[in-house]
Design a protein around this motif. Sequence first.
Motif, PDB file in Angstrom:
ATOM      1  N   THR A  66       7.727  11.557   2.950  1.00 59.61           N
ATOM      2  CA  THR A  66       7.506  10.096   3.765  1.00 59.61           C
ATOM      3  C   THR A  66       7.549   8.742   2.932  1.00 59.61           C
ATOM      4  N   GLY A  67       6.873   9.188   1.687  1.00 62.69           N
ATOM      5  CA  GLY A  67       7.414   7.903   1.352  1.00 62.69           C
ATOM      6  C   GLY A  67       8.171   7.532   1.009  1.00 62.69           C
ATOM      7  N   ASP A  68       9.527   8.963   0.799  1.00 56.47           N
ATOM      8  CA  ASP A  68      10.593   8.673   0.546  1.00 56.47           C
ATOM      9  C   ASP A  68      11.860   8.286   1.610  1.00 56.47           C
ATOM     10  N   GLU A  69      10.872   7.865   3.084  1.00 58.99           N
ATOM     11  CA  GLU A  69      11.427   7.845   3.976  1.00 58.99           C
ATOM     12  C   GLU A  69      11.555   6.845   4.514  1.00 58.99           C
ATOM     13  N   ALA A  70      10.400   6.006   3.483  1.00 58.94           N
ATOM     14  CA  ALA A  70      10.010   4.210   4.198  1.00 58.94           C
ATOM     15  C   ALA A  70      10.736   3.931   3.173  1.00 58.94           C
ATOM     16  N   ILE A  71      11.728   5.000   1.699  1.00 58.45           N
ATOM     17  CA  ILE A  71      11.781   3.309   0.985  1.00 58.45           C
ATOM     18  C   ILE A  71      13.365   3.578   1.804  1.00 58.45           C
ATOM     19  N   ARG A  72      14.394   4.544   2.122  1.00 58.74           N
ATOM     20  CA  ARG A  72      15.630   4.809   2.794  1.00 58.74           C
ATOM     21  C   ARG A  72      15.589   3.601   3.739  1.00 58.74           C
ATOM     22  N   SER A  73      14.447   3.604   4.557  1.00 52.94           N
ATOM     23  CA  SER A  73      13.867   2.785   5.774  1.00 52.94           C
ATOM     24  C   SER A  73      14.409   1.243   5.301  1.00 52.94           C
ATOM     25  N   ALA A 105       8.390  -4.670   9.675  1.00 50.26           N
ATOM     26  CA  ALA A 105       6.705  -4.219  10.036  1.00 50.26           C
ATOM     27  C   ALA A 105       6.970  -3.542  11.316  1.00 50.26           C
ATOM     28  N   VAL A 106       7.763  -3.453  12.010  1.00 52.08           N
ATOM     29  CA  VAL A 106       7.947  -2.941  13.198  1.00 52.08           C
ATOM     30  C   VAL A 106       8.820  -1.203  12.855  1.00 52.08           C
ATOM     31  N   THR A 107       9.517  -1.122  11.865  1.00 54.22           N
ATOM     32  CA  THR A 107      10.173   0.144  12.073  1.00 54.22           C
ATOM     33  C   THR A 107       9.597   0.873  11.614  1.00 54.22           C
ATOM     34  N   GLU A 108       9.420   2.011  12.529  1.00 52.62           N
ATOM     35  CA  GLU A 108       9.140   3.573  12.626  1.00 52.62           C
ATOM     36  C   GLU A 108       9.568   4.486  11.809  1.00 52.62           C
ATOM     37  N   VAL A 109       8.692   5.310  10.492  1.00 54.66           N
ATOM     38  CA  VAL A 109       8.909   6.564  10.081  1.00 54.66           C
ATOM     39  C   VAL A 109       8.592   7.524  10.477  1.00 54.66           C
ATOM     40  N   ARG A 110       8.698   7.886  10.979  1.00 60.09           N
ATOM     41  CA  ARG A 110       9.236   9.949  11.529  1.00 60.09           C
ATOM     42  C   ARG A 110       8.647  10.861  10.874  1.00 60.09           C
ATOM     43  N   ILE A 111       7.674  11.498  11.006  1.00 57.88           N
ATOM     44  CA  ILE A 111       6.741  11.986   9.763  1.00 57.88           C
ATOM     45  C   ILE A 111       6.787  13.691  10.415  1.00 57.88           C
ATOM     46  N   PRO A 112       6.562  14.879  10.139  1.00 54.42           N
ATOM     47  CA  PRO A 112       6.575  15.956  10.976  1.00 54.42           C
ATOM     48  C   PRO A 112       5.150  16.281  12.188  1.00 54.42           C
ATOM     49  N   GLY A 113       5.629  16.124  13.424  1.00 46.08           N
ATOM     50  CA  GLY A 113       4.899  16.350  14.400  1.00 46.08           C
ATOM     51  C   GLY A 113       5.357  15.187  15.920  1.00 46.08           C
ATOM     52  N   GLY A 114       6.178  14.034  15.145  1.00 48.55           N
ATOM     53  CA  GLY A 114       7.009  13.389  16.106  1.00 48.55           C
ATOM     54  C   GLY A 114       5.653  11.715  16.101  1.00 48.55           C
ATOM     55  N   VAL A 115       4.960  12.209  14.879  1.00 51.62           N
ATOM     56  CA  VAL A 115       4.477  10.517  14.440  1.00 51.62           C
ATOM     57  C   VAL A 115       4.810   9.717  13.865  1.00 51.62           C
ATOM     58  N   GLY A 116       4.507   8.688  14.508  1.00 49.21           N
ATOM     59  CA  GLY A 116       5.527   7.268  13.782  1.00 49.21           C
ATOM     60  C   GLY A 116       4.316   6.532  12.626  1.00 49.21           C
ATOM     61  N   HIS A 142       0.737  -1.105   0.008  1.00 52.45           N
ATOM     62  CA  HIS A 142      -0.656   0.202  -0.461  1.00 52.45           C
ATOM     63  C   HIS A 142       0.618   1.151   0.177  1.00 52.45           C
ATOM     64  N   PHE A 143       2.111   0.851  -1.310  1.00 52.52           N
ATOM     65  CA  PHE A 143       2.642   2.433  -0.754  1.00 52.52           C
ATOM     66  C   PHE A 143       2.475   3.884  -1.374  1.00 52.52           C
ATOM     67  N   LYS A 144       1.243   3.273  -2.686  1.00 48.90           N
ATOM     68  CA  LYS A 144       0.655   4.731  -2.621  1.00 48.90           C
ATOM     69  C   LYS A 144      -0.086   5.346  -2.021  1.00 48.90           C
ATOM     70  N   LYS A 145      -0.716   4.388  -0.730  1.00 40.73           N
ATOM     71  CA  LYS A 145      -1.758   5.394   0.759  1.00 40.73           C
ATOM     72  C   LYS A 145      -0.332   6.130   1.467  1.00 40.73           C
ATOM     73  N   VAL A 146       1.115   5.502   1.675  1.00 43.01           N
ATOM     74  CA  VAL A 146       1.573   5.418   2.167  1.00 43.01           C
ATOM     75  C   VAL A 146       1.903   7.521   1.762  1.00 43.01           C
ATOM     76  N   ASN A 147       2.369   7.072   0.275  1.00 45.53           N
ATOM     77  CA  ASN A 147       2.153   8.633  -0.499  1.00 45.53           C
ATOM     78  C   ASN A 147       0.849   9.551   0.482  1.00 45.53           C
ATOM     79  N   ASP A 148      -0.168   9.528  -0.318  1.00 48.87           N
ATOM     80  CA  ASP A 148      -1.285   9.870   0.079  1.00 48.87           C
ATOM     81  C   ASP A 148      -1.674  10.442   0.882  1.00 48.87           C
TER      82      ASP A 148
END
Length: 298
Positions: free
Chosen positions: A184-191, A238-249, A172-178
Amino acid sequence: MRILVVDDSRMARTALCQQLEGFGHQTAFADSGAEALVRTRDEDFDVVLVDFRVGDMEGVEVCWHLRAAQGAKHLYLMLMIPGSITNQFFEVVENGADEFLRKPLDWAWLRARLLAASRVVDMQRQLERLATTDSLTGALNRGRFMGRAADEVMRAQRYARPLSAIMLDIDHFKKVNDTHGHATGDEAIRSVVRVCRSLVRGADILGRLGGEEFAILLPETPPQGAVLLAERLRRALAVTEVRIPGGVGVTFTVSVGVSALKPGEESVSALLARADEALYRAKNGGRNRVVCDETVEV
């Protein structure tokens, strides 16, 4: 830099290696053109210093063979010529040498020329990285991965050794981006690449084939070992968090396909196609799972 000295005179090459090491370089030597070809094929060198004559080979001939055989590697070739030669400069460069040095060598001049060579070598390495790696993640790009994979298929078949492949794709990568934005999508790819690098071996080959799809080639690995690694990767991601602005994982999952090289199979495309088919069965089966190629027994 790492420098190979090609000279059939033990005394001359020992003195030269000692001087180069005094300049802070690492050295090795070859006493024939044939040995130089083998060493540059099997080891990484930045600069090769070749004597004007090495055994029964002319130095320009050695340079020509080294240049022809280097493939994707770039070697900075320096030919050492007697001071009496005044009319073969074009031939020296035409046969692959980057420059020539007069003998007897002037150590101060040699040190200066090696400094200039190091700048060329650094620039070449940067160009090679740009041409072979994915700019977002630093993993191998598709072209370089396929080239390395083809070499491993040939080696595995030649020596009858196991070779397995893993393909994985972010669910569901498109959902992550949208939902969270392309950053955040780019950071998921780097992760994905960071986690993969933390779990694979140095001999394994990791590439980003495009978008959110990745491949790992596993030399000397039977399918049972590949499945174990694939499951470790799936759980870790599955347990790797991608941090986004606001500190939400934000977390995400991946689907994984595994295949193994068949006896007599010479095509890396076939190996990866079966892993890709297994990957899409994982997608269709509910995602966040590892599925094996149907021809593999585990």
